[in-house]
Design an enzyme around this catalytic site. Structure first.
Site, PDB file in Angstrom:
ATOM      1  N   SER A 109     105.680  11.608 -19.180  1.00  0.00           N
ATOM      2  CA  SER A 109     106.496  12.750 -18.776  1.00  0.00           C
ATOM      3  C   SER A 109     107.303  13.330 -19.921  1.00  0.00           C
ATOM      4  O   SER A 109     107.498  14.543 -19.995  1.00  0.00           O
ATOM      5  CB  SER A 109     107.429  12.351 -17.632  1.00  0.00           C
ATOM      6  OG  SER A 109     106.687  12.001 -16.488  1.00  0.00           O
TER       7      SER A 109
ATOM      8  N   HIS B 218     112.854  12.858 -19.942  1.00  0.00           N
ATOM      9  CA  HIS B 218     112.558  14.280 -19.761  1.00  0.00           C
ATOM     10  C   HIS B 218     113.397  15.121 -20.719  1.00  0.00           C
ATOM     11  O   HIS B 218     112.888  16.045 -21.358  1.00  0.00           O
ATOM     12  CB  HIS B 218     112.847  14.701 -18.320  1.00  0.00           C
ATOM     13  CG  HIS B 218     111.989  14.003 -17.315  1.00  0.00           C
ATOM     14  ND1 HIS B 218     112.133  14.201 -15.948  1.00  0.00           N
ATOM     15  CD2 HIS B 218     110.982  13.108 -17.451  1.00  0.00           C
ATOM     16  CE1 HIS B 218     111.249  13.459 -15.299  1.00  0.00           C
ATOM     17  NE2 HIS B 218     110.546  12.787 -16.201  1.00  0.00           N
TER      18      HIS B 218
END
Length: 284
Positions: free
Chosen positions: A219, A265
């Site tokens: 991610s 992230h």
């Protein structure tokens, strides 16, 4: 970074930016004659000779090319100074964001490697060992303080291991879709650097902001890719509203659902944006 991210596949479908190209009108004399049209024209018994049909087809193709050239000319007249500079710098004109420019080989290789590791994780008695060997935790960077061995390569290996089949599938879908656009536009070397360094940035952010957290997943790298798509799209004058919305939804989701390392992230997002800024300000 967690398998609980259940709607990434839905929102990422709207995040790939596609710029509309310039096409000729479909009616009138500007319509190109396809081989099928020529066959039908000959079959209908119009009485035209083969030479006349070829001349007719050539004339229509020429008319279509003139319309396209005029359309492109009008597009360039409407460009802002920033768009003209970006087009000259990237050398691909207004279609750069469509990802036309070659097969995304690096994307396919990354998909193959990550999927192979993910499938190995499904094997009983093996999956847990693979995850334990490749996951990242800051304790592996500070052996004197933690008592764990010094294994800095985990900063990158964690990108290739996932927490479950859903986690793997959604991340690979996002990688495939983003790679179709970014790799042909950036080139294989720059694209691979963007992916790996963004993933590395995600792991570093986890080490700094949540040092006791173990993380797996791509991610961070994917957020870096989305940030790069946003920055480069804005630079060439594209409408980046779609990718901005997708980016905001996915980033906010990391704060809403527990078990997601939003730090990764954030790190991938920042690093990907910085890399994109470097790319747009350096020669290809």
């Amino acid at each position: 970074m967690s398998s609980q991210n259940r709607f990434r596949a839905a929102v990422v479908l709207t995040g790939i930016l596609l710029l509309s190209g310039c096409t000729a009108p479909t009616g009138g004399e500007a319509r190109a004659v396809s081989p099928i049209d020529e066959y039908l024209l000959a079959a209908e018994g119009t009485g035209m000779s083969a030479q006349e049909r070829r001349e007719e087809g050539d004339a229509r193709l020429l008319a279509r090319e003139e319309v396209i050239a005029e359309c492109m000319k009008e597009q360039r007249k409407a460009e802002s100074p920033a768009q003209r500079r970006a087009r000259r710098a990237w050398g691909r004109g207004p279609v750069a964001m469509t990802g036309r420019g070659g097969r995304p080989v690096v994307t396919y290789v990354l998909l193959a490697i990550t999927t192979a590791i993910g499938l190995l994780q499904l094997l009983p008695g093996v999956g847990a060992q693979i995850q334990s060997a490749l996951l990242f935790n800051a304790v592996y960077l500070y052996p004197d303080l933690s008592g764990f061995p010094f294994e800095p390569w985990r900063l990158l290996t964690s990108v290739f291991v996932h927490g479950g089949i859903l986690h793997l599938g959604l991340n690979m879908l996002a990688l495939w879709m983003l790679g179709q656009t970014l790799e042909p536009m950036l080139g294989r070397g720059r694209y691979l650097a963007l992916y790996l360094i963004s993933g590395l940035g995600g792991s570093v952010a986890v080490a700094l902001l949540a040092p006791g957290t173990s993380t797996v997943g791509a991610s961070g790298a994917l957020f870096g890719m989305m940030a790069a798509l946003l920055i480069i799209g804005r630079h060439i004058g594209a409408n980046v509203t779609g990718i901005l919305v997708v980016l905001a939804i996915n980033f906010a989701y990391g704060f809403i659902v527990s078990g997601i390392a939003w730090q990764a992230h954030l790190g991938g997002l920042i690093v990907g944006a910085l890399i994109a800024l470097i790319y747009i300000n350096t020669k290809r």
